[in-house]
Design an enzyme around this catalytic site. Structure first.
Site, PDB file in Angstrom:
ATOM      1  N   HIS A 266       0.833  -1.203   0.000  1.00  0.00           N
ATOM      2  CA  HIS A 266       0.000   0.000   0.000  1.00  0.00           C
ATOM      3  C   HIS A 266       0.871   1.258   0.000  1.00  0.00           C
ATOM      4  O   HIS A 266       1.555   1.548   0.973  1.00  0.00           O
ATOM      5  CB  HIS A 266      -0.896  -0.011   1.241  1.00  0.00           C
ATOM      6  CG  HIS A 266      -1.815   1.153   1.330  1.00  0.00           C
ATOM      7  ND1 HIS A 266      -1.760   2.075   2.350  1.00  0.00           N
ATOM      8  CD2 HIS A 266      -2.819   1.558   0.510  1.00  0.00           C
ATOM      9  CE1 HIS A 266      -2.699   2.978   2.181  1.00  0.00           C
ATOM     10  NE2 HIS A 266      -3.359   2.692   1.071  1.00  0.00           N
TER      11      HIS A 266
ATOM     12  N   HIS B  84      -0.408  10.171  -3.532  1.00  0.00           N
ATOM     13  CA  HIS B  84      -1.768   9.905  -3.058  1.00  0.00           C
ATOM     14  C   HIS B  84      -2.661  11.141  -3.097  1.00  0.00           C
ATOM     15  O   HIS B  84      -3.750  11.121  -3.674  1.00  0.00           O
ATOM     16  CB  HIS B  84      -1.731   9.345  -1.635  1.00  0.00           C
ATOM     17  CG  HIS B  84      -3.092   9.111  -1.054  1.00  0.00           C
ATOM     18  ND1 HIS B  84      -3.803  10.093  -0.390  1.00  0.00           N
ATOM     19  CD2 HIS B  84      -3.896   8.026  -1.061  1.00  0.00           C
ATOM     20  CE1 HIS B  84      -4.973   9.619  -0.005  1.00  0.00           C
ATOM     21  NE2 HIS B  84      -5.055   8.360  -0.400  1.00  0.00           N
TER      22      HIS B  84
HETATM   23  O1  G3P Z   1      -6.523   1.747  -3.106  1.00  0.00           O
HETATM   24  C1  G3P Z   1      -6.868   1.070  -1.951  1.00  0.00           C
HETATM   25  C2  G3P Z   1      -6.512   1.970  -0.870  1.00  0.00           C
HETATM   26  O2  G3P Z   1      -5.235   2.413  -1.142  1.00  0.00           O
HETATM   27  C3  G3P Z   1      -7.461   3.111  -0.812  1.00  0.00           C
HETATM   28  O3  G3P Z   1      -7.013   4.024   0.073  1.00  0.00           O
HETATM   29  O4  G3P Z   1      -6.665   6.383   0.229  1.00  0.00           O
HETATM   30  O5  G3P Z   1      -4.755   4.848   0.491  1.00  0.00           O
HETATM   31  O6  G3P Z   1      -5.726   5.245  -1.726  1.00  0.00           O
HETATM   32  P1  G3P Z   1      -5.994   5.171  -0.260  1.00  0.00           P
HETATM   33 CA    CA Z   2      -4.750   3.635  -3.168  1.00  0.00          CA
END
Ligand code: G3P
Ligand code: CA
Length: 328
Positions: free
Chosen positions: A36, A78
């Site tokens: 992530h 992000h």
């Molecule tokens: O893409 C899945 C997860 O990453 C969604 O949360 O805000 O970290 O992109 P975010």
């Molecule tokens: Ca994401």
């Protein structure tokens, strides 16, 4: 969260995962570890350094969130602003707080350094990044190049899992064009994700026209209709809209659902129904720092049948996934 051992991780990855396999192969795939924002719990998020550490820890996929620069380049970051994760406020103080990615050219963004957030640091024990500029904002093309280079380095295919952070045709076209130009197709280790069902419907229409249906994943929450039937919840301007899983499967290959939420709990019934509709189920975000608590959390969702986990600490996810697979 132990000191990094390249040899141990590579041997483990080769033994458990095989070499060069794809999550989209005909053979049953083991649950996938999706780094992530990279190894974002350890190093600055969305950087080549962070992606590389995640790969060396055995992650199956790296996850670039994508934004669009003023001059139309796709970059991995992000937020739609630069100030949380970079030193933009120091280098561009004259902009006086106006730090939207879309107001900066790629050349300007390339002067920035990405800084650690949350539990992240600027280095990780025993790990030396191979990239010349490991902590700058990479373009999407640079992420693709890096995944291919790292696949050769570790002897297995590193998947990429780009997220369209803007519901914008420029974003859709940029993702599809970049991936097609680099040889990605429906059988590649690739997922394209979005919280916007409109973006995914548009992507699927374009993919059909281009005869290149790379897998799509709709992000949202696991929910249920009044009679208890599992539904996919998608957040829009008017709140959470519920979609039948078979309707989601008409234009997606998977769903990505929020975990650990009391209002929208992920249930085995939801995962079973998604599977029955032909959808993979991936969960976000596994962020537990304590190794024992993390292992229990991963186990809980793996036991329900989850197919992939977005994890801030990819080493903990790989350890839990491998233990799960070996114990079956
Ligand atoms: O893409 C899945 C997860 O990453 C969604 O949360 O805000 O970290 O992109 P975010
Ligand atoms: Ca994401």
């Amino acid at each position: 969260m132990k000191a990094f051992s390249l040899a141990a991780v590579c041997l483990s990855a080769l033994f458990i995962a095989g070499c060069g396999g794809s999550d989209n192969d005909a053979a049953p795939a083991q649950p996938q570890v999706i780094a992530h924002r990279g190894a974002s719990g350890y190093l600055p998020e969305h950087t080549l350094g962070g992606y590389e550490l995640a790969i060396r820890m055995g992650a199956d996929f790296i996850e670039p969130d994508l934004q669009i620069t003023k001059d139309g380049a796709l970059v991995a970051i992000h937020d739609d602003t630069l100030n949380r994760t970079t030193n933009v406020a120091t280098l561009f103080a004259q902009r006086n707080g106006g730090y939207k990615v879309s107001d900066f050219t790629l050349a300007e963004i390339k002067t920035l350094t990405v800084v650690p957030t949350s539990t992240g640091k600027t280095s990780y024990p025993g790990f030396t990044p191979s990239a010349a500029s490991p902590f700058t904002v990479p373009t999407f093309q640079e992420v693709v190049d890096f995944a291919k280079k790292q696949s050769n380095a570790v002897g297995r295919e590193v998947g990429i899992y780009p997220e369209a952070k803007q519901a914008d045709p420029v974003m859709e076209d940029g993702i599809l064009k970049t991936l097609a130009a680099n040889g990605y197709n429906a059988n590649s280790k690739i997922y394209i994700q979005s919280f916007s069902d409109a973006t995914l419907r548009s992507l699927r229409t374009k993919q059909i026209a281009q005869n290149n249906k790379m897998p799509l994943v709709l992000l949202g929450v696991a929910t249920a209709a009044a009679d208890g039937t599992p539904r996919m919840g998608v957040t829009g301007a008017t709140g959470v809209q519920m979609l039948a899983l078979k309707d989601v499967a008409a234009f997606n290959e998977g769903v990505g659902v929020l975990i650990n939420n009391t209002t929208y709990p992920v249930t085995k019934a939801f995962i079973d129904q998604a599977h029955a509709a032909g959808l993979k189920v991936h969960g976000w975000t596994f962020a537990q720092t304590d190794a024992a608590l993390a292992a229990a959390e991963f186990r809980k969702y793996l036991d329900m049948g989850m197919d992939g986990m977005f994890a801030n600490y990819p080493d903990l996810a790989v350890t839990a996934r491998n233990a799960y697979v070996q114990g079956k």
